[in-house]
Design a protein around this motif. Structure first.
Motif, short mmCIF file in Angstrom:
data_model
loop_
_atom_site.label_atom_id
_atom_site.label_comp_id
_atom_site.label_asym_id
_atom_site.label_seq_id
_atom_site.Cartn_x
_atom_site.Cartn_y
_atom_site.Cartn_z
N LEU A 184 0.83 -1.21 0.00
CA LEU A 184 0.00 0.00 0.00
C LEU A 184 0.86 1.25 0.00
O LEU A 184 0.53 2.24 -0.67
CB LEU A 184 -0.93 -0.02 1.21
N ARG A 185 1.97 1.23 0.74
CA ARG A 185 2.87 2.39 0.73
C ARG A 185 3.45 2.59 -0.67
O ARG A 185 3.59 3.72 -1.14
CB ARG A 185 4.02 2.17 1.72
N HIS A 186 3.79 1.49 -1.32
CA HIS A 186 4.34 1.58 -2.67
C HIS A 186 3.35 2.25 -3.62
O HIS A 186 3.75 2.91 -4.59
CB HIS A 186 4.70 0.18 -3.19
N ALA A 192 -3.69 7.60 7.93
CA ALA A 192 -4.93 6.92 8.33
C ALA A 192 -5.46 6.04 7.20
O ALA A 192 -6.01 4.95 7.45
CB ALA A 192 -5.98 7.94 8.74
N GLU A 193 -5.31 6.50 5.96
CA GLU A 193 -5.78 5.70 4.83
C GLU A 193 -5.03 4.38 4.77
O GLU A 193 -5.64 3.33 4.52
CB GLU A 193 -5.59 6.47 3.52
N LEU A 194 -3.73 4.42 5.00
CA LEU A 194 -2.92 3.21 4.99
C LEU A 194 -3.42 2.22 6.04
O LEU A 194 -3.60 1.03 5.77
CB LEU A 194 -1.46 3.55 5.23
N ASP A 195 -3.64 2.72 7.26
CA ASP A 195 -4.08 1.85 8.34
C ASP A 195 -5.45 1.24 8.03
O ASP A 195 -5.68 0.05 8.27
CB ASP A 195 -4.16 2.64 9.65
N THR A 196 -6.35 2.05 7.48
CA THR A 196 -7.70 1.55 7.17
C THR A 196 -7.66 0.47 6.10
O THR A 196 -8.24 -0.60 6.25
CB THR A 196 -8.60 2.71 6.70
N LEU A 197 -6.94 0.75 5.01
CA LEU A 197 -6.88 -0.21 3.90
C LEU A 197 -6.14 -1.48 4.29
O LEU A 197 -6.53 -2.58 3.89
CB LEU A 197 -6.21 0.44 2.69
N ALA A 198 -5.09 -1.34 5.10
CA ALA A 198 -4.34 -2.53 5.53
C ALA A 198 -5.23 -3.45 6.35
O ALA A 198 -5.15 -4.68 6.22
CB ALA A 198 -3.11 -2.11 6.34
N GLY A 199 -6.09 -2.87 7.18
CA GLY A 199 -7.01 -3.67 7.97
C GLY A 199 -8.08 -4.33 7.11
O GLY A 199 -8.47 -5.48 7.37
N GLN A 200 -8.52 -3.63 6.08
CA GLN A 200 -9.57 -4.17 5.21
C GLN A 200 -9.03 -5.24 4.27
O GLN A 200 -9.78 -6.12 3.83
CB GLN A 200 -10.19 -3.05 4.38
N ALA A 201 -7.75 -5.17 3.95
CA ALA A 201 -7.19 -6.03 2.90
C ALA A 201 -7.20 -7.50 3.25
O ALA A 201 -7.32 -8.35 2.37
CB ALA A 201 -5.77 -5.60 2.58
N ARG A 207 -6.58 -6.26 -3.82
CA ARG A 207 -8.05 -6.24 -3.85
C ARG A 207 -8.58 -4.91 -3.34
O ARG A 207 -9.48 -4.32 -3.94
CB ARG A 207 -8.58 -7.40 -3.02
N VAL A 208 -8.02 -4.39 -2.23
CA VAL A 208 -8.53 -3.13 -1.71
C VAL A 208 -8.09 -1.96 -2.58
O VAL A 208 -8.80 -0.95 -2.67
CB VAL A 208 -8.12 -2.89 -0.24
N LEU A 209 -6.94 -2.10 -3.25
CA LEU A 209 -6.53 -1.04 -4.17
C LEU A 209 -7.50 -0.97 -5.34
O LEU A 209 -7.85 0.12 -5.81
CB LEU A 209 -5.11 -1.30 -4.68
N ALA A 210 -7.97 -2.12 -5.80
CA ALA A 210 -8.93 -2.14 -6.92
C ALA A 210 -10.29 -1.64 -6.48
O ALA A 210 -10.97 -0.91 -7.21
CB ALA A 210 -9.06 -3.55 -7.48
N THR A 211 -10.70 -2.00 -5.27
CA THR A 211 -12.04 -1.62 -4.81
C THR A 211 -12.07 -0.25 -4.17
O THR A 211 -13.10 0.16 -3.65
CB THR A 211 -12.58 -2.66 -3.81
N ASP A 212 -10.95 0.46 -4.24
CA ASP A 212 -10.92 1.82 -3.70
C ASP A 212 -11.47 2.81 -4.72
O ASP A 212 -11.18 4.00 -4.66
CB ASP A 212 -9.47 2.19 -3.34
#
Length: 313
Positions: A184-186, A192-201, A207-212
């Protein structure tokens, strides 16, 4: 997709043990000619295939000539087969068709210099239509020397048994939380966005990058509701989804991913009848998507059929 976003140009995060296994097979001198790389969507299957290609083509050093060619998609001994643009309809096809596979023949007739390897990567091999799958099967049955095929797919059952039998299966697991954060950092996610997406992934950052995105987010909510609770599809949400050209394809992809994972998990628990039911639903969904795309059927009706297939499984 920009050149810097292409899987060939992206670093591989995680899957160290699996890459070491492939390296050991290569060093043994008895490398299998076909590899089926499978696992959940968004865990880096295609990146992994390109990492293996770099080992074969001496392109691990990204600044080397071979490394730069692989990143740019111009290496003469590497061919990527994937879904292409339908020029008539001006949109991405939902399946790999025979015309997408035909270039492999010419590619394999080319003699690699100095006994070098030739690599064919078939990305999202589960989207091969029947003619394309049969054409690929013939190539796998009699592969030329020094040629390796990598097929990526969510689960081996998504492909013909005859294709599976000619490949070595290599399962990739989901990523650790820290590896997920690295991905996600890459891709520019921080704070906060990183923390949220990492938890959802849940270990599948792709998958979360695509569904964002809006379309994918709507499809994800629908897919989750249908797969987790078996609820009837929300008519308003379906209508909103179908306003986008790729809405139907995205929903089918997410539903198919969920059904494949369900079949695998149930089989692992010894619940073979339930696993078979989920696998049949997966096959029905794939057939519906192929027919809808091929014959340009009414997507309003098709998306409701897809919802019915998933909710009944």
């Amino acid at each position: 997709m920009t050149a810097s976003d292409h899987p060939a140009a992206l670093p591989l995060f995680g899957h160290d043990q699996e890459l070491a296994l492939f390296r050991k097979a290569l060093e043994s001198g008895r490398l299998h000619h076909g590899w089926m790389i499978h696992g959940e969507a968004g865990i880096g299957k295609t990146r992994f295939a390109f990492a293996c290609a770099r080992l074969l083509l001496n392109g691990v050093d990204l600044q080397s000539r071979a490394g730069r060619q692989i990143s740019a998609g111009t290496h003469p001994n590497l061919l990527l087969i994937t879904r292409r643009m339908d020029e008539k309809r001006k949109r991405m096809r939902q399946e790999i068709v025979i015309d997408d596979v035909r270039p492999v023949q010419d590619f394999l007739h080319h003699t690699a210099a100095d006994g070098a390897w030739r690599v064919v990567i078939v990305d999202a091999a589960e989207t091969l239509n029947r003619n394309a799958a049969n054409a690929l099967l013939k190539l796998l049955e009699e592969p030329p020397n020094q040629t390796v095929f990598f097929l990526t797919c969510p689960t081996p059952s998504a492909l013909l048994p005859t294709i599976r039998s000619r490949c070595r299966l290599l399962a990739l697991d989901t990523l650790s939380l820290e590896q997920t954060r690295q991905v996600l950092r890459h891709h520019g996610r921080n704070g906060a966005e990183l923390d949220t997406l990492a938890g959802q992934a849940q270990g599948a950052p792709g998958r979360v990058l695509a569904t964002d995105q809006g379309t994918d987010r709507t499809a994800r909510h629908l897919a989750d509701a249908l797969l987790e609770t078996g609820e009837n599809a929300d008519s308003d949400a379906l209508a909103s989804l179908l306003r986008h050209d790729d809405g139907f394809a995205v929903l089918c992809s997410l539903l198919g991913e969920g059904l494949a994972n369900r079949a695998r998990d149930l089989a692992g628990q010894g619940k073979l009848i339930e696993a078979s039911k989920a696998a049949e639903a997966f096959s029905s969904l794939q057939a519906l998507q192929r027919e809808t795309e091929r014959f340009n059927l009414d997507k309003n009706q098709a998306v409701r059929q897809a919802a019915a297939i998933a909710s009944a499984s």
